[in-house]
Enzyme design. Structure first.
Site, PDB file in Angstrom:
ATOM      1  CB  SER A 143     -22.260  -6.618 -33.165  1.00 46.59           C
ATOM      2  OG  SER A 143     -22.688  -6.870 -34.483  1.00 46.59           O
ATOM      3  CE  LYS A 198     -24.315  -3.708 -32.108  1.00 46.51           C
ATOM      4  NZ  LYS A 198     -25.705  -3.703 -32.105  1.00 46.51           N
ATOM      5  CG  HIS A 201     -21.554  -2.445 -35.385  1.00 46.54           C
ATOM      6  ND1 HIS A 201     -22.828  -2.949 -35.585  1.00 46.54           N
ATOM      7  CD2 HIS A 201     -20.712  -3.435 -35.765  1.00 46.54           C
ATOM      8  CE1 HIS A 201     -22.757  -4.175 -36.057  1.00 46.54           C
ATOM      9  NE2 HIS A 201     -21.469  -4.503 -36.172  1.00 46.54           N
ATOM     10  CG  ASN A 202     -26.469  -1.386 -34.675  1.00 51.99           C
ATOM     11  OD1 ASN A 202     -25.484  -2.108 -34.573  1.00 51.99           O
ATOM     12  ND2 ASN A 202     -27.612  -1.683 -34.096  1.00 51.99           N
ATOM     13  CD  GLU A 205     -26.588  -4.040 -38.364  1.00 55.17           C
ATOM     14  OE1 GLU A 205     -25.743  -4.391 -37.519  1.00 55.17           O
ATOM     15  OE2 GLU A 205     -27.811  -4.070 -38.142  1.00 55.17           O
TER      16      GLU A 205
END
Ligand code: 6PG
Length: 490
Positions: A143, A198, A201-202, A205
């Protein structure tokens, strides 16, 4: 012949910048791209800047560390063993195709590291497949966008620990730094855990970006603030230690960017010229899918994905706008109200953002249990402190609250709970009330509050749902006063 410490396939912006980053850190890196001209151009540019007098010393060193190769055979032959090969290519079929082409050229214990946004289940399928040939496959979330790739991303590698140990020295050098100066990389765990983290994480986000978009909507359309004022307001928000973040920083900058295509004396603000239909590549949607599969409540991530979907449905919105009448109960804001609104949105944003991370952590915890990954949640939060898109000041406290030191963790957890349960909560509710009164959709703000209120409520009204299901479908219900499943003729 000198061999390269690592190889990288895929020279689009992310790949090219990551290769430069690795080279800048003193590692010789071989690069390969399907389109030969891309490799030629990349290496030529590197050699050219090497001879430029104003190039800093580390840049020229870096450039001599970048080795262009033009066939996969040449690429593979030039790597130290066990070979370490980063893929930065389009997620999906391209990864399967490249892996299939590469693996016959590799030797036992060589390592392929997929740094794309691959689905964690695809990663696990590839790991199984390659393990049959004694090859390692690491699914590594990365990222930080283009800048992060070049100057230090947050890296989330998942796969066999022995393989991680081999790539560790390079990955620790190229990663961003956390608040304590440690590299923003850790071995997430085995299997697809790196890509899973990940993906979450997105998801976070998406959720935070949606909250920021709703804050913008409130401040612009209810508060009446201009773009320049918005930039100042968001710059102010960025001074709040919990809100201080990359996303707020770039948001403030976006508001004052003028249209580069407008060469008039008074160019328009670019933000006002950008279509309101938000795209998505899929990681947010995957997060909601797996949250549903695992039975994890992640309403803000769901709301953020939905908000992008409705934003993309421009045709229906334009058509229905003419038919749907809005009745509002909103009053015009006085200058004092406007000033208050800035603080109210700040408070709401602070608490709602905290809830977004909480939803992500909840999902990671559930997956950890379900898939037996043995994840360290505090470490995951720590490696998000630098380099990545969702880096923020709040992650300092959150890493401590999730840490191994129980006493400190409890003190921090209490501090976080007090913040959520304190006076700022009134602003959170007020912002939603004001939005509802003014017909401004705030799905993410509302979802975060629903999350909080649902967990703050010991008894939800789903007893009625259970009764209804039993009434029409004999699905049975449980009772509060005794164990077992019951059914009656209603
Ligand atoms: C990152 C970003 C990066 C990318 C997203 C965008 O962490 O650096 O998340 O991976 O910008 O994939 O995703 P959408 O196109 O789905 O918004």
């Amino acid at each position: 012949m000198n061999k390269s410490a690592i190889g990288l396939i895929g020279l689009a912006t992310m790949g090219a910048n990551l290769a430069r980053n690795i080279a800048n850190k003193g590692f010789r890196v071989s690069v390969f791209n399907r389109t030969t001209e891309k490799t030629e151009k990349f290496v030529k540019h590197a050699t050219k800047s090497q001879s430029e007098p104003k190039g800093e010393q580390n840049v020229s060193e870096a450039n001599s560390n970048l080795i262009g190769t033009y066939t996969l055979q040449e690429f593979v032959a030039g790597l130290e063993t066990p070979r370490k090969i980063i893929l930065l290519i389009k997620a999906g079929q391209a990864v399967d195709d490249m892996t299939a082409e590469l693996s016959p050229l590799l030797d036992k214990n060589d390592i392929i590291i997929d740094c794309g946004n691959s689905h964690f289940k695809d990663t696990e399928r590839r790991q199984k497949e390659l393990a049959k040939h004694d090859l390692n496959f690491i699914g590594c979330g990365i990222s930080g966008g283009e800048e992060g790739a070049l100057h230090g991303p947050s890296l989330m590698p998942g796969g066999k620990k022995e393989a991680w140990k081999k790539i560790r020295p390079i990955f620790e050098k190229i990663a961003a730094k956390d608040f304590a100066g440690k590299p923003c990389v850790t071995h997430i765990g085995d299997f697809g855990s790196g890509h899973f983290v990940k993906m979450v994480h997105n998801g976070i986000e998406y959720a935070i970006m949606q909250l920021l978009a709703e804050s913008y909507d409130m401040l612009k359309n209810l508060g009446g603030f201009s773009n320049s004022e918005l930039a100042k307001i968001f710059t102010g928000y960025n001074k709040n230690p919990n809100l201080k973040s990359f996303l707020i920083e770039i948001t403030a900058k976006i508001f004052v960017k003028k249209d580069p295509e407008d060469h008039s004396k008074n160019p328009h603000f670019l933000i006002d010229l950008i279509k309101d239909a938000a795209g998505q590549k899929g990681t947010g949607k995957w997060t909601t899918e797996i949250a549903h599969d695992l039975g994890v409540y992640a309403p803000t991530i769901n709301a953020a994905v939905d908000a992008r979907i409705v934003s993309g449905d421009t045709k229906t919105r334009e058509m229905s706008q003419r038919m749907l009448k809005i009745q509002t109960t909103a009053k015009r804001l006085t200058p004092a109200d406007k000033k208050k609104l800035v603080k109210q949105v700040e408070n709401a944003l602070e608490l709602a953002t905290m809830i977004c991370y909480e939803q992500g952590i909840g999902l990671i915890s559930k997956a950890d249990k379900e898939f037996h990954w043995n994840l360290n949640r505090s470490e995951i939060i720590r490696i998000w402190q630098g380099g990545c898109i969702i880096r923020s000041g709040y992650l300092k406290d959150l890493a401590i609250a999730l840490g191994a030191d129980q006493k400190t963790a409890m003190t921090m957890f209490t501090k976080i709970m007090q913040n959520l349960g304190g006076d700022k909560q009134k602003s959170w509710r007020k912002v939603i009330l004001l939005a509802v009164e003014s017909a401004i959709p705030v799905p993410a703000f509302y979802a975060t509050l629903n999350y909080y209120d649902s967990y703050a409520e010991a008894r939800l009204p789903q007893n009625l749902i259970q009764a209804q299901r039993d009434f029409f479908g004999a699905h049975g219900y449980e009772r509060t006063d005794k164990p077992g499943s019951f059914h009656i003729k209603w």
